[in-house]
Enzyme design. Structure first.
Site, short mmCIF file in Angstrom:
data_model
loop_
_atom_site.label_atom_id
_atom_site.label_comp_id
_atom_site.label_asym_id
_atom_site.label_seq_id
_atom_site.Cartn_x
_atom_site.Cartn_y
_atom_site.Cartn_z
N GLU A 102 56.00 49.16 27.11
CA GLU A 102 55.91 49.05 25.65
C GLU A 102 56.25 50.38 24.97
OE1 GLU A 102 53.00 45.41 24.69
OE2 GLU A 102 51.92 47.27 25.06
N CYS A 115 56.59 56.34 19.80
CA CYS A 115 55.56 56.57 20.82
C CYS A 115 56.11 56.03 22.14
CB CYS A 115 54.30 55.85 20.37
SG CYS A 115 52.93 56.10 21.47
N CYS A 122 48.48 53.37 34.50
CA CYS A 122 48.05 54.77 34.54
C CYS A 122 47.00 54.87 35.61
CB CYS A 122 47.49 55.19 33.18
SG CYS A 122 47.01 56.93 33.15
N CYS A 126 40.86 56.01 32.09
CA CYS A 126 39.87 56.43 31.09
C CYS A 126 39.18 55.16 30.61
CB CYS A 126 40.56 57.15 29.93
SG CYS A 126 41.42 58.64 30.49
N CYS A 129 40.35 53.07 27.44
CA CYS A 129 41.79 52.91 27.23
C CYS A 129 42.30 51.64 27.92
CB CYS A 129 42.54 54.13 27.78
SG CYS A 129 44.32 53.96 27.74
N SER A 246 44.00 64.98 24.86
CA SER A 246 43.03 63.90 24.65
C SER A 246 41.66 64.42 25.06
CB SER A 246 43.41 62.69 25.51
OG SER A 246 44.64 62.18 25.07
N HIS A 248 38.24 64.03 23.40
CA HIS A 248 37.33 62.87 23.32
C HIS A 248 35.86 63.15 23.60
CE1 HIS A 248 40.96 60.69 22.79
NE2 HIS A 248 41.29 60.61 24.05
N CYS A 366 46.89 53.13 19.13
CA CYS A 366 46.59 54.02 20.26
C CYS A 366 45.73 53.31 21.29
CB CYS A 366 45.78 55.23 19.81
SG CYS A 366 46.58 56.23 18.62
N1 SAH Z 1 47.86 59.67 28.96
C1 SAH Z 1 48.10 60.52 27.86
C2 SAH Z 1 49.05 59.90 26.87
C3 SAH Z 1 48.52 58.66 26.19
S1 SAH Z 1 48.25 59.09 24.53
C4 SAH Z 1 46.80 60.90 27.21
O1 SAH Z 1 45.78 60.31 27.54
O2 SAH Z 1 46.81 61.82 26.40
C5 SAH Z 1 47.29 57.80 23.95
C6 SAH Z 1 46.14 58.35 23.13
O3 SAH Z 1 45.33 57.26 22.68
C7 SAH Z 1 45.24 59.23 23.97
O4 SAH Z 1 44.66 60.25 23.19
C8 SAH Z 1 44.19 58.25 24.39
O5 SAH Z 1 43.04 58.89 24.82
C9 SAH Z 1 44.00 57.46 23.12
N2 SAH Z 1 43.37 56.15 23.34
C10 SAH Z 1 43.31 55.45 24.49
N3 SAH Z 1 42.66 54.29 24.30
C11 SAH Z 1 42.31 54.25 23.00
C12 SAH Z 1 41.66 53.28 22.20
N4 SAH Z 1 41.27 52.13 22.69
N5 SAH Z 1 41.48 53.57 20.88
C13 SAH Z 1 41.93 54.73 20.37
N6 SAH Z 1 42.59 55.66 21.09
C14 SAH Z 1 42.77 55.44 22.39
FE1 SF4 Z 2 45.88 57.09 31.15
FE2 SF4 Z 2 45.89 58.44 28.81
FE3 SF4 Z 2 44.90 55.93 28.95
FE4 SF4 Z 2 43.58 57.95 30.11
S1 SF4 Z 2 43.99 57.69 27.91
S2 SF4 Z 2 44.00 55.93 31.03
S3 SF4 Z 2 45.26 59.23 30.83
S4 SF4 Z 2 47.02 56.54 29.27
#
Ligand code: SAH
Ligand code: SF4
Length: 380
Positions: A102, A115, A122, A126, A129, A246, A248, A366
């Site tokens: 996507e 994006c 992945c 996390c 996510c 990221s 968090h 995101c």
């Molecule tokens: N793997 C990399 C790139 C992905 S960026 C990373 O983690 O940085 C995607 C962004 O959206 C990251 O900051 C991730 O932590 C955030 N994200 C993931 N799941 C989310 C959710 N359910 N709601 C809001 N942000 C989320």
């Molecule tokens: Fe992977 Fe980024 Fe999602 Fe974490 S937030 S599972 S590193 S895509």
């Protein structure tokens, strides 16, 4: 069986020189032809070698016979009520299967941000996510990474046209940026962890930054990572693009759960790598992403600790309202909690820290990206 046709999207300058030499282009023409072909692929959006009028008919025919510039199949294109677009793309693989990825386009009045995904699935998982619930299937190749940009440019008619310096002079349909390029910024924030696929991401981004390639300036390309410290150093040394982290959570015990790579590279190490990132200044800051999870990481103590942690780092903070997905038990913090958190950041010099949620109605926000059927045997 006919041999597989080699796709030239994502091939580096050096590799393209080899390709051209192998089809008989004389040594002294290699530099010029490489530049011309890059220009046709990335700046003009050519999909056939026969469109490359500056390289001569014979070479056009030879390349047409042996190579391709084919785009992935667009399985679906969805447009949100807010103008956000999401493409589900299907890439054929050498083993006869195919993978789905996507890509999301977020238009604003003064910019259009793409994006881009770096992996299918992945491996970091996390806990908040959606992508992390999908098994890690594959590192995308440089061509598969760049093809996402080309598909967006194809779909948005965002190429330089003959005689014009910029497609931005075209009348813009409503909802698209009114100045500059329609895809003006690239963020490696789609599916996957880009720093676990460093070599391919690097090759793709070097073409994105190349003036004969996609021609993005470094400040318009952002790489987001969950905190792979050695990869952050390499990004600083070898790419120097804008960096997003990221974060968090502000305590290791919580970050270990939310972002499990923290167990390997805890917060102090991560922030040290950020401090060492080259070229930081007030004009070039690191973006820290912070997802707002109700009752988990959204207290005023967290806000205060966040400010303290980032004190010596030129930084921006992006509070991301948690985007729900099927099966998650997390909830987004309520609006007043996010506002209070943001107010504290604001009082400490961070302007407009809340990231607007875009494309939620099409699961394009995101953390909502996931391909339902990531690997598909060919012929389906
Ligand atoms: N793997 C990399 C790139 C992905 S960026 C990373 O983690 O940085 C995607 C962004 O959206 C990251 O900051 C991730 O932590 C955030 N994200 C993931 N799941 C989310 C959710 N359910 N709601 C809001 N942000 C989320
Ligand atoms: Fe992977 Fe980024 Fe999602 Fe974490 S937030 S599972 S590193 S895509």
């Amino acid at each position: 069986m006919t041999p597989p046709v080699h796709n030239l999207i994502g091939v580096s300058r050096g590799q393209l020189r080899h390709v051209l030499a192998s089809v008989g282009v004389p040594e002294k023409q290699l530099g010029l032809r490489t530049r011309q072909i890059f220009h046709w692929i990335y700046i003009r959006g050519a999909t056939r070698f026969s469109q490359m009028t500056s390289i001569g008919k014979d070479l056009q025919t030879t390349l047409e016979k042996n190579f391709s510039l084919a785009r992935p199949e667009i399985v679906t294109e969805q447009i949100s009520v807010d103008g956000t677009r999401k493409w589900l793309l299907r890439f054929p693989q050498d083993d006869g299967q195919s993978v789905e990825v996507e890509t999301v386009y977020i238009p604003e009045s003064d910019r259009g941000t793409l994006c881009v995904s770096s992996q299918v699935g992945c491996s970091f998982h996390c806990s908040f996510c959606y992508t992390g619930t999908q098994k890690m299937m594959k590192n995308l190749t440089p061509g598969e990474i760049l093809a996402q940009v080309l598909v967006a440019r194809d779909s948005l008619a965002d190429y330089q046209i003959e005689g014009s310096a910029d497609s931005g002079s075209l009348a813009s349909p409503s909802g698209l940026p009114t100045t500059g390029r329609r895809v003006s910024n690239v963020v490696m924030m789609g599916m996957g962890e880009p720093l676990l696929n460093f070599e391919n991401v690097k090759q793709a981004l070097l073409i994105a930054l190349d003036d004969d390639g996609l021609g993005f300036s470094r400040r318009r390309v952002t790489l987001s990572t969950s905190g792979v410290v050695p990869g952050i150093h390499r990004t600083g040394d070898e790419l120097k693009v804008a960096l997003a982290i990221s974060l968090h959570a502000v305590r290791d015990d919580l970050r270990d759960i939310l972002v499990p790579v923290n167990r390997k590279y805890p917060i102090a190490q991560l922030l040290d790598a950020c401090r060492q990132y080259p070229g930081l200044s007030n004009a070039r800051r690191i973006t820290f992403e912070y997802v707002m999870l109700a009752g988990i990481n959204d207290s005023m103590d967290d806000a205060r600790e966040l400010v303290r942690l980032l004190k010596e780092i030129p930084s921006k903070i992006n509070l991301i309202p948690f985007n729900p997905w099927p099966g998650t038990s997390y909830k987004c913090s309520d609006a007043s909690t996010i506002a209070a958190f943001a107010r504290h950041l604001h009082q400490n010099g961070y302007s407009s820290p809340i990231r607007a949620t875009r494309g939620q109605d099409i699961m394009a926000a995101c953390g909502q990206l996931k391909s339902e059927t990531p690997v598909i045997p060919l012929g389906k």
